[in-house]
Design an enzyme around this catalytic site. Structure first.
Site, short mmCIF file in Angstrom:
data_model
loop_
_atom_site.label_atom_id
_atom_site.label_comp_id
_atom_site.label_asym_id
_atom_site.label_seq_id
_atom_site.Cartn_x
_atom_site.Cartn_y
_atom_site.Cartn_z
N LYS A 11 -64.32 -55.08 42.18
CA LYS A 11 -63.42 -54.42 41.23
C LYS A 11 -62.32 -53.60 41.92
O LYS A 11 -62.38 -53.35 43.14
CB LYS A 11 -64.27 -53.52 40.32
CG LYS A 11 -65.19 -54.31 39.38
CD LYS A 11 -65.95 -53.35 38.46
CE LYS A 11 -66.75 -54.08 37.41
NZ LYS A 11 -67.48 -53.12 36.52
N PHE A 59 -65.28 -47.60 25.38
CA PHE A 59 -64.62 -47.58 26.69
C PHE A 59 -63.77 -48.82 26.95
O PHE A 59 -63.26 -49.00 28.05
CB PHE A 59 -65.64 -47.38 27.81
CG PHE A 59 -66.76 -48.40 27.84
CD1 PHE A 59 -66.56 -49.67 28.36
CD2 PHE A 59 -68.02 -48.08 27.34
CE1 PHE A 59 -67.59 -50.61 28.40
CE2 PHE A 59 -69.05 -49.02 27.37
CZ PHE A 59 -68.84 -50.29 27.89
N ARG A 87 -77.82 -59.11 40.34
CA ARG A 87 -77.97 -57.87 39.55
C ARG A 87 -78.80 -56.84 40.34
O ARG A 87 -78.53 -55.64 40.30
CB ARG A 87 -78.61 -58.14 38.19
CG ARG A 87 -77.80 -59.03 37.24
CD ARG A 87 -76.52 -58.44 36.73
NE ARG A 87 -76.69 -57.17 36.04
CZ ARG A 87 -75.76 -56.60 35.25
NH1 ARG A 87 -74.58 -57.22 35.06
NH2 ARG A 87 -75.96 -55.45 34.68
N THR A 93 -75.68 -49.95 36.35
CA THR A 93 -74.27 -49.79 35.95
C THR A 93 -73.71 -48.45 36.43
O THR A 93 -72.61 -48.39 36.97
CB THR A 93 -74.14 -49.90 34.42
OG1 THR A 93 -74.73 -51.14 34.00
CG2 THR A 93 -72.70 -49.83 33.97
N HIS A 117 -68.79 -56.44 39.45
CA HIS A 117 -69.28 -57.07 38.21
C HIS A 117 -70.19 -58.22 38.61
O HIS A 117 -69.92 -58.92 39.58
CB HIS A 117 -68.12 -57.63 37.38
CG HIS A 117 -68.60 -58.58 36.30
ND1 HIS A 117 -69.03 -58.14 35.07
CD2 HIS A 117 -68.78 -59.94 36.31
CE1 HIS A 117 -69.42 -59.20 34.36
NE2 HIS A 117 -69.28 -60.29 35.09
P1 ADP Z 1 -72.64 -54.04 33.87
O1 ADP Z 1 -71.33 -54.17 34.61
O2 ADP Z 1 -73.69 -53.33 34.68
O3 ADP Z 1 -73.13 -55.36 33.32
P2 ADP Z 1 -71.81 -53.37 31.15
O4 ADP Z 1 -71.72 -54.84 30.91
O5 ADP Z 1 -72.61 -52.56 30.20
O6 ADP Z 1 -72.38 -53.07 32.63
O7 ADP Z 1 -70.35 -52.73 31.18
C1 ADP Z 1 -69.27 -53.44 31.74
C2 ADP Z 1 -68.46 -52.46 32.56
O8 ADP Z 1 -67.86 -51.51 31.69
C3 ADP Z 1 -69.25 -51.61 33.56
O9 ADP Z 1 -69.54 -52.29 34.78
C4 ADP Z 1 -68.30 -50.44 33.77
O10 ADP Z 1 -67.21 -50.77 34.64
C5 ADP Z 1 -67.77 -50.24 32.36
N1 ADP Z 1 -68.59 -49.26 31.62
C6 ADP Z 1 -69.86 -49.42 31.16
N2 ADP Z 1 -70.31 -48.32 30.52
C7 ADP Z 1 -69.27 -47.44 30.56
C8 ADP Z 1 -69.08 -46.12 30.08
N3 ADP Z 1 -70.05 -45.47 29.41
N4 ADP Z 1 -67.90 -45.52 30.30
C9 ADP Z 1 -66.90 -46.16 30.97
N5 ADP Z 1 -67.00 -47.41 31.45
C10 ADP Z 1 -68.18 -48.05 31.27
MG MG Z 2 -72.29 -56.60 31.86
#
Ligand code: ADP
Ligand code: MG
Length: 140
Positions: A11, A59, A87, A93, A117
């Site tokens: 990212k 968000f 993962r 996250t 990601h």
């Molecule tokens: P992951 O990337 O672990 O699969 P998610 O799919 O839930 O997590 O979220 C996608 C992306 O959105 C996260 O990696 C992060 O960059 C952003 N994100 C997730 N939760 C939040 C939050 N509460 N506030 C701001 N950004 C967030």
């Molecule tokens: Mg995700």
């Protein structure tokens, strides 16, 4: 266990800090193989298409601003159980909750700027890989 492929994105927080090689070293040390890779600068629109599943989240606007703020490295990782393995290697996250040694614990800055990601299921991996790569771009 089957050999799988998963979609990974290094990212903007990580490309901005010039640590893509350090992150790739963690993937390779964990047994994942980088079988496709490209550095691109996402538009806000393309970031929104990629993260469409989060369109209703509070968000979303901030996430798509961030993902289009600097280049990213999109990549396909291959290995045994690659979706789950990646993962694990990424960590939680929120970097504050990520296990020691994971990429997000090592390099993540906050819940948004968490460096990587990774696809969350084999089904989504296939969709996300096809979003960025043609079959001929992927060379194992
Ligand atoms: P992951 O990337 O672990 O699969 P998610 O799919 O839930 O997590 O979220 C996608 C992306 O959105 C996260 O990696 C992060 O960059 C952003 N994100 C997730 N939760 C939040 C939050 N509460 N506030 C701001 N950004 C967030
Ligand atoms: Mg995700």
């Amino acid at each position: 266990m089957a050999v799988e492929r998963t979609l990974s994105i290094i990212k903007p927080d990580a490309t901005a800090r010039n640590i893509t090689g350090k992150i790739n070293a963690v993937f390779e040390a964990s047994g994942l193989r980088i079988v496709a890779q490209r550095r691109i600068h996402l538009s806000k629109r393309m970031a929104g298409q990629f993260y469409a599943v989060h369109a209703e989240r509070s968000f979303f606007d901030e996430l798509t601003d961030y993902m289009s703020s600097a280049p990213v490295v999109v990549q396909v990782l291959e290995g045994e159980n690659a979706v789950t393995r990646n993962r694990e290697v990424m960590g939680a996250t929120n970097p504050a909750n990520a296990e020691a040694g994971t990429i997000r614990a090592l390099y993540g800055q906050n819940v948004q700027e968490n460096s990587v990601h990774g696809s969350d299921s084999p089904e989504n991996a296939a969709i996300e890989i096809a979003f960025f790569f043609a079959q001929t771009d992927i060379v194992g």
